[in-house]
Write a protein that holds these residues in place. Structure first.
Motif, mmCIF file in Angstrom:
data_model
loop_
_atom_site.group_PDB
_atom_site.id
_atom_site.type_symbol
_atom_site.label_atom_id
_atom_site.label_comp_id
_atom_site.label_asym_id
_atom_site.label_seq_id
_atom_site.Cartn_x
_atom_site.Cartn_y
_atom_site.Cartn_z
ATOM 1 N N UNK A 126 0.837 -1.201 0.000
ATOM 2 C CA UNK A 126 0.000 0.000 0.000
ATOM 3 C C UNK A 126 0.874 1.254 0.000
ATOM 4 N N UNK A 127 0.390 2.302 -0.664
ATOM 5 C CA UNK A 127 1.129 3.571 -0.739
ATOM 6 C C UNK A 127 0.137 4.709 -0.971
ATOM 7 N N UNK A 128 0.611 5.921 -0.821
ATOM 8 C CA UNK A 128 -0.162 7.120 -1.157
ATOM 9 C C UNK A 128 -1.562 7.115 -0.531
ATOM 10 N N UNK A 129 -1.588 6.995 0.778
ATOM 11 C CA UNK A 129 -2.857 6.987 1.506
ATOM 12 C C UNK A 129 -3.547 8.341 1.420
ATOM 13 N N UNK A 130 -4.868 8.307 1.368
ATOM 14 C CA UNK A 130 -5.684 9.511 1.460
ATOM 15 C C UNK A 130 -6.856 9.193 2.382
ATOM 16 N N UNK A 131 -7.786 10.096 2.503
ATOM 17 C CA UNK A 131 -8.899 9.903 3.441
ATOM 18 C C UNK A 131 -9.731 8.655 3.134
ATOM 19 N N UNK A 132 -9.918 8.356 1.844
ATOM 20 C CA UNK A 132 -10.833 7.290 1.443
ATOM 21 C C UNK A 132 -10.158 6.003 0.968
ATOM 22 N N UNK A 133 -8.854 5.991 0.886
ATOM 23 C CA UNK A 133 -8.207 4.785 0.384
ATOM 24 C C UNK A 133 -6.719 4.948 0.196
ATOM 25 N N UNK A 134 -6.188 4.177 -0.738
ATOM 26 C CA UNK A 134 -4.751 4.154 -0.981
ATOM 27 C C UNK A 134 -4.497 3.508 -2.338
ATOM 28 N N UNK A 135 -3.265 3.591 -2.790
ATOM 29 C CA UNK A 135 -2.840 2.858 -3.975
ATOM 30 C C UNK A 135 -2.213 1.547 -3.531
ATOM 31 N N UNK A 136 -2.545 0.478 -4.209
ATOM 32 C CA UNK A 136 -1.909 -0.805 -3.955
ATOM 33 C C UNK A 136 -0.912 -1.030 -5.094
ATOM 34 N N UNK A 137 0.356 -0.779 -4.794
ATOM 35 C CA UNK A 137 1.429 -0.896 -5.773
ATOM 36 C C UNK A 137 1.750 -2.369 -5.976
ATOM 37 N N UNK A 138 1.960 -2.772 -7.236
ATOM 38 C CA UNK A 138 2.291 -4.168 -7.511
ATOM 39 C C UNK A 138 3.471 -4.291 -8.464
ATOM 40 N N UNK A 139 4.139 -5.418 -8.337
ATOM 41 C CA UNK A 139 5.216 -5.806 -9.250
ATOM 42 C C UNK A 139 5.069 -7.289 -9.508
ATOM 43 N N UNK A 140 5.033 -7.689 -10.767
ATOM 44 C CA UNK A 140 5.012 -9.097 -11.140
ATOM 45 C C UNK A 140 6.365 -9.447 -11.729
ATOM 46 N N UNK A 141 6.958 -10.515 -11.230
ATOM 47 C CA UNK A 141 8.245 -10.973 -11.754
ATOM 48 C C UNK A 141 8.219 -12.485 -11.901
ATOM 49 N N UNK A 142 8.981 -12.971 -12.852
ATOM 50 C CA UNK A 142 9.069 -14.409 -13.087
ATOM 51 C C UNK A 142 9.929 -15.002 -11.986
ATOM 52 N N UNK A 143 9.428 -16.050 -11.330
ATOM 53 C CA UNK A 143 10.062 -16.581 -10.118
ATOM 54 C C UNK A 143 11.472 -17.093 -10.352
ATOM 55 N N UNK A 144 11.679 -17.914 -11.370
ATOM 56 C CA UNK A 144 12.979 -18.577 -11.553
ATOM 57 C C UNK A 144 14.096 -17.596 -11.896
ATOM 58 N N UNK A 145 13.811 -16.628 -12.741
ATOM 59 C CA UNK A 145 14.857 -15.718 -13.210
ATOM 60 C C UNK A 145 14.844 -14.365 -12.505
ATOM 61 N N UNK A 146 13.713 -14.007 -11.907
ATOM 62 C CA UNK A 146 13.569 -12.684 -11.319
ATOM 63 C C UNK A 146 13.217 -11.607 -12.339
#
Length: 146
Positions: A88-108
């Motif tokens: 979670x990041x960038x909180x405000x009164x009503x919510x926040x941003x849910x930051x994500x990163x997808x990476x391939x497990x074996x190689x990164x």
């Protein structure tokens, strides 16, 4: 159109693994852009489950995804396992941003990054409501500065 520039946080509060199924792959042989959203949504559901919440309500409020930003970094292919990391990041009164990163497990190898805007709403109407205090307390207990 200018390209999206999106910086990632240094670390993540939560991560989970998802497999790329054949149903996630398009005719080009790689992860379909619409299916990326499916995998991010699965990660979001698991994030809230990890915090102890079901899909319907969180401390008397529902959530809606208000917006989404995604930046593709590489292709993903059938059979690969992706790590979905979130913070979670960038909180405000009503919510926040849910930051994500997808990476391939074996190689990164990074596959995609982005964020979804989470807004808390009243369960009886579509009106935004303040982030529940008990929800914030769970995040803090899990190691999230708010």
């Amino acid at each position: 159109m200018p390209r999206i520039r999106f910086e990632l946080p240094g670390d993540y509060l939560f991560s989970t693994e998802v497999q790329v199924y054949i149903s996630h792959v398009n005719q080009g042989g790689h992860l379909d852009h619409a299916q990326l959203l499916t995998l991010v949504s699965e990660g979001r559901v698991r994030f809230f489950t990890w915090l102890g919440y079901g899909e319907a309500e969180r401390e008397g409020a529902r959530i809606v995804v208000a917006d989404l930003v995604a930046q593709y970094k590489s292709e993903a292919f059938h059979g690969e396992t992706l790590v979905v990391a979130m913070r979670p990041a960038d909180f405000n009164r009503y919510g926040f941003d849910l930051v994500f990163r997808l990476s391939e497990k074996a190689s990164g190898r990074e596959v995609a990054r982005g964020k979804t805007g989470i807004v808390f709403v009243d369960p009886c109407s579509p009106a935004p409501t303040a982030i529940p205090v008990a929800f914030v307390q769970r995040l803090v207990a899990a190691g999230q500065p708010v």
